[in-house]
Design an enzyme around this catalytic site. Structure first.
Site, PDB file in Angstrom:
ATOM      1  N   LYS A 148      18.893  38.234 -20.964  1.00 35.38           N
ATOM      2  CA  LYS A 148      17.587  38.855 -21.141  1.00 35.38           C
ATOM      3  C   LYS A 148      17.733  40.296 -21.587  1.00 35.38           C
ATOM      4  CE  LYS A 148      13.178  38.297 -19.000  1.00 35.38           C
ATOM      5  NZ  LYS A 148      12.755  37.217 -19.889  1.00 35.38           N
ATOM      6  N   TRP A 186      27.356  40.384 -21.067  1.00 35.79           N
ATOM      7  CA  TRP A 186      27.024  39.475 -22.164  1.00 35.79           C
ATOM      8  C   TRP A 186      27.891  39.956 -23.320  1.00 35.79           C
ATOM      9  CZ3 TRP A 186      25.011  39.662 -27.170  1.00 35.79           C
ATOM     10  CH2 TRP A 186      24.621  38.424 -27.690  1.00 35.79           C
ATOM     11  N   ASN A 234      27.183  49.179 -21.610  1.00 35.94           N
ATOM     12  CA  ASN A 234      26.210  48.297 -22.259  1.00 35.94           C
ATOM     13  C   ASN A 234      25.976  48.868 -23.653  1.00 35.94           C
ATOM     14  OD1 ASN A 234      22.631  47.757 -21.803  1.00 35.94           O
ATOM     15  ND2 ASN A 234      24.067  46.615 -23.020  1.00 35.94           N
ATOM     16  N   GLY A 235      26.168  48.038 -24.676  1.00 38.71           N
ATOM     17  CA  GLY A 235      25.944  48.498 -26.041  1.00 38.71           C
ATOM     18  C   GLY A 235      27.116  48.125 -26.927  1.00 38.71           C
ATOM     19  N   LYS A 256      11.260  27.319 -26.267  1.00 39.69           N
ATOM     20  CA  LYS A 256      11.568  27.096 -24.834  1.00 39.69           C
ATOM     21  C   LYS A 256      12.550  25.953 -24.678  1.00 39.69           C
ATOM     22  CE  LYS A 256      10.414  30.037 -23.820  1.00 39.69           C
ATOM     23  NZ  LYS A 256      10.162  31.341 -23.970  1.00 39.69           N
ATOM     24  N   HIS A 264       5.063  18.586 -46.672  1.00 39.96           N
ATOM     25  CA  HIS A 264       5.843  19.272 -47.709  1.00 39.96           C
ATOM     26  C   HIS A 264       7.335  19.205 -47.410  1.00 39.96           C
ATOM     27  CE1 HIS A 264       2.223  20.761 -49.629  1.00 39.96           C
ATOM     28  NE2 HIS A 264       1.763  21.026 -48.419  1.00 39.96           N
ATOM     29  N   GLU A 273       6.613  28.457 -30.054  1.00 38.62           N
ATOM     30  CA  GLU A 273       7.070  28.927 -28.742  1.00 38.62           C
ATOM     31  C   GLU A 273       7.473  27.742 -27.858  1.00 38.62           C
ATOM     32  OE1 GLU A 273       8.106  31.460 -27.370  1.00 38.62           O
ATOM     33  OE2 GLU A 273       7.707  31.359 -25.224  1.00 38.62           O
ATOM     34  N   ARG A 328      20.786  39.546 -17.024  1.00 38.81           N
ATOM     35  CA  ARG A 328      21.085  40.329 -18.228  1.00 38.81           C
ATOM     36  C   ARG A 328      22.413  39.925 -18.872  1.00 38.81           C
ATOM     37  NH1 ARG A 328      17.845  45.203 -17.963  1.00 38.81           N
ATOM     38  NH2 ARG A 328      19.098  45.983 -19.678  1.00 38.81           N
ATOM     39  N   GLU A 353      16.076  26.915 -25.877  1.00 34.97           N
ATOM     40  CA  GLU A 353      16.717  27.842 -24.952  1.00 34.97           C
ATOM     41  C   GLU A 353      17.235  27.136 -23.710  1.00 34.97           C
ATOM     42  OE1 GLU A 353      14.508  32.081 -25.006  1.00 34.97           O
ATOM     43  OE2 GLU A 353      13.178  30.432 -24.599  1.00 34.97           O
ATOM     44  N   CYS A 403      23.765  42.843 -20.502  1.00 33.74           N
ATOM     45  CA  CYS A 403      24.700  43.537 -19.627  1.00 33.74           C
ATOM     46  C   CYS A 403      23.933  44.254 -18.525  1.00 33.74           C
ATOM     47  CB  CYS A 403      25.593  44.548 -20.334  1.00 33.74           C
ATOM     48  SG  CYS A 403      26.839  43.787 -21.347  1.00 33.74           S
TER      49      CYS A 403
HETATM   50  N1  HGA Z   1      30.270  45.609 -26.214  1.00 30.59           N
HETATM   51  C1  HGA Z   1      30.542  45.389 -24.829  1.00 30.59           C
HETATM   52  C2  HGA Z   1      29.258  45.384 -24.015  1.00 30.59           C
HETATM   53  C3  HGA Z   1      28.399  44.218 -24.398  1.00 30.59           C
HETATM   54  C4  HGA Z   1      26.919  44.459 -24.282  1.00 30.59           C
HETATM   55  O1  HGA Z   1      26.410  45.540 -24.075  1.00 30.59           O
HETATM   56  N2  HGA Z   1      26.158  43.370 -24.428  1.00 30.59           N
HETATM   57  O2  HGA Z   1      24.783  43.502 -24.403  1.00 30.59           O
HETATM   58  C5  HGA Z   1      31.315  44.097 -24.608  1.00 30.59           C
HETATM   59  O3  HGA Z   1      31.371  43.232 -25.478  1.00 30.59           O
HETATM   60  O4  HGA Z   1      31.883  43.959 -23.538  1.00 30.59           O
END
Ligand code: HGA
Length: 614
Positions: A609, A75, A101-102, A488, A507, A484, A27, A491, A2
């Site tokens: 990220k 995100w 964000n969170g 890559k 094995h 790694e 992000r 991803e 985010c």
């Molecule tokens: N929980 C919030 C914000 C998402 C977030 O911080 N993602 O890293 C949402 O889902 O919108």
């Protein structure tokens, strides 16, 4: 994850905020939105998908061109990535808009409380409760900052919240707990954002915030308090990179640019760390040498690519320092009651310095009495701030979601740490350290040679676009390099890609081999031990079963030519440093195959990220 921006100043907030979101899009790119404070109301625009969708909405339905606004690129954690769940979220009265964000862990209880009061929710997000709570407080007569103080007291979990109130134009209020937030200090304008990239084109002067702080910005003031309203300490700093570092500079992808920046980035990590008198000097280490000498165990904590750098560090540290070293996934560490304490040095590796799992893990380690050393790329971020020591990698901003220079510079920092501990503990003589340092300092030129001679790997990537599965093998430090390389590819190309310890193949995983399956093999330098010959045998084992082998081996290693369908020569370097070189063709391969497949290399699906949620 985010990206958040807030702006107050004389320019168009829409322009500044959308410009900031463009630099923060790495992000999160599930949706984007802005809220502009206009003439007693909030102009809200949001759209699912990438920022370009929001820009199209804004072109069709312009917002007021005022100087106060906030924005978000998401995100998703709670609720599908659609228009409704996109941030900003409004309070019931549409007076307050908030971005977040969170994860608000007690959102369900708060939502039920607000619904019982008759408030209707429009989204499935945890975030909306914060908007509704703020709206309830300002409706009761609180100012926005007073409302924020009350609301943060009700929230559990991690949050950066940034809010505006239609009735307080010229003001943005933000709060942070366990999610990132920095302030950008301009001339008659100020900014808040998830990271400095958002405002780097306007100012390089920033203010680092601590945990549990609230900041209020206007065009000409910044005030920072703790959650109780007391003045709080902050640290102003100058950002040592500029806008050009945050732009593609002629490359098609940030990732390709960052791959090509690695010679300089690794050189910058090493710069000034080894004195002409032959001593390693890591001046950010604030743990005294006697204490370091008494360390009985090292535990490296990391996630994703950083975890693979940590695996290499284990080989180096145990070999050079003779201290037992474990590597642990940050997301597993805290929840299994780990045995750490005074005699343990915990090393936390995180490119962003904000990785939520790693942050929680180091807090747990410190509570148990361990000292924590951070290896990190982001100046002033939370993990180094909460550590007893830090080695910054000085890689410059990494914007491609798939880490490249982040990895190689972490490796370089890990080697420096290993040598420093060997110096302090006396497990290596000065001339032995000098020989390793000489090899290490020669690595940037060798990376450059690999980049200059990359046509073979690029052609190979374009030939293998029809494959659904690719394996990577390595032993010793070649094993984390293989892991790694596979990461890559997962991803970026969304292929089944797996890395294995080559000796482990028989094995079980050898059952996966079928005719034509591409298998990359990292071959250790021809040395005194048997490792090289064992890997050559492993190549023959997979080849006997029809695998198509892509062999990365030392440039004068003639013993592998007969078993390689494609041979990628690696410049000579001592075994333990080889991942710094072996990973370069693997990064180029993943970038190229994803490009050929038509994928968005910088913004791969489902990823973002700086993983700021647990
Ligand atoms: N929980 C919030 C914000 C998402 C977030 O911080 N993602 O890293 C949402 O889902 O919108």
């Amino acid at each position: 994850m985010c990206g958040i921006v807030g702006y107050v100043g004389p320019r168009s907030a829409r322009e500044v905020v959308v410009g900031g979101l463009r630099r923060l899009e790495y992000r999160g790119y599930d949706s984007a939105g802005v809220a502009i404070v206009a003439d007693g109301r909030i102009d809200l625009r949001k759209s699912a998908g990438k920022l370009a969708n929001l820009e199209a909405v804004l072109a069709e339905h312009p917002v007021a061109e005022t100087g106060t606004g906030i924005g978000h690129t998401r995100w998703a954690t709670h609720g599908a990535p659609n228009d409704v769940n996109a941030h900003p979220h409004l309070s019931a009265s549409s007076r307050v808009a908030v971005v977040h964000n969170g994860i608000i862990e007690n959102f369900a209880a708060l939502r039920a409380e607000l619904q019982a009061e008759g408030i209707t929710f429009h989204s499935e997000t945890d975030t909306e409760v914060a908007g509704q709570l703020l709206g309830r407080e300002v409706g009761r007569g609180a100012t926005l900052i007073e409302a924020m103080r009350t609301v943060v007291g009700r929230l559990e979990g991690a949050f950066t919240l940034v809010a505006v109130d239609a009735q307080e134009p010229g003001r943005v209020v933000a709060a942070r707990r366990n999610s990132p937030l920095v302030v950008g200090l301009g001339d008659t304008e100020n900014f808040v954002a998830s990271d400095v990239a958002a405002f780097i084109e306007h100012t390089r002067e920033a203010l680092e915030l601590g945990q549990d702080q609230i900041v209020e910005i206007t065009a000409d003031s910044v005030s920072v308090t703790d959650f109780a309203g007391n003045d709080a300490p902050t640290r102003p700093y100058h950002v040592d990179w500029d806008l050009s570092a945050a732009e593609k500079g002629g490359y098609d992808w940030f990732m390709r640019k960052e791959i090509h920046e690695q010679p300089q980035a690794v050189a910058d990590t090493l710069l000034g760390r080894y004195t002409p008198a032959g001593a390693l000097k890591l001046d950010e280490i604030r743990i005294d040498e006697a204490e370091l000498r008494s360390i009985e165990k090292i535990v490296i904590i990391a996630a994703g690519t950083s975890f693979y750098a940590g695996m290499v560090a284990k080989y180096a540290i145990e070999h050079w320092c003779r201290v037992a070293c474990e590597v642990e996934l940050a997301s597993e560490f805290r929840y299994r009651d780990p045995i750490v304490g005074k005699g343990t040095l915990v090393v936390a590796i995180s490119q962003s310095g904000e990785t939520a799992d790693t942050l929680q893990a180091i807090r747990h380690a410190r509570e148990q009495g361990s000292k924590v050393l951070a290896i990190c790329n982001t100046n002033g971020s939370t993990i180094p701030r909460e550590s007893d020591a830090v080695i910054y990698t000085h890689a410059g901003p990494e914007i491609g979601v798939a880490s490249t220079k982040g990895f190689t510079t972490q490796l370089a920092a890990c080697y420096l740490l290993g040598l420093y501990l060997a110096q302090v503990k006396g497990t290596k003589f000065g001339d032995e350290i000098a020989a390793i340092m000489a090899d290490l300092e020669g690595v940037p030129d060798k990376i450059q040679r690999l980049l200059d001679d990359s046509q073979v790997i690029l052609d190979l990537a374009n030939r293998l676009t029809d494959r659904r599965s690719i394996l990577f093998l390595g032993r010793h430090v070649g094993y984390p390099a293989a892991l790694e390389g596979a990461l890559k590819l997962k991803e970026l190309a969304y292929l089944h890609a797996e890395g294995f310890a080559a000796g482990e193949l028989k094995h079980g995983p050898i059952a996966l081999i079928e005719p034509g399956l591409p298998v990359f093999v990292v071959v250790p330098p021809k040395g005194r031990d048997m490792l090289h010959d064992k890997v050559v045998s492993n190549i023959q084992e997979v080849r006997a079963r029809g695998a198509r082998t892509i062999v990365l081996a030392e440039e004068d290693d003639t013993s592998v030519a007969d078993y390689a369908d494609v041979l990628i020569p690696l410049p000579k370097v001592m075994t333990i440093l080889q991942p710094l070189l072996a990973i370069i063709p693997l990064q180029l391969f993943a970038c190229e195959i994803a490009t050929a497949l038509g994928h968005d290399v910088d913004q791969p699906r489902n990823l973002a990220k700086s993983v700021t949620v647990e």
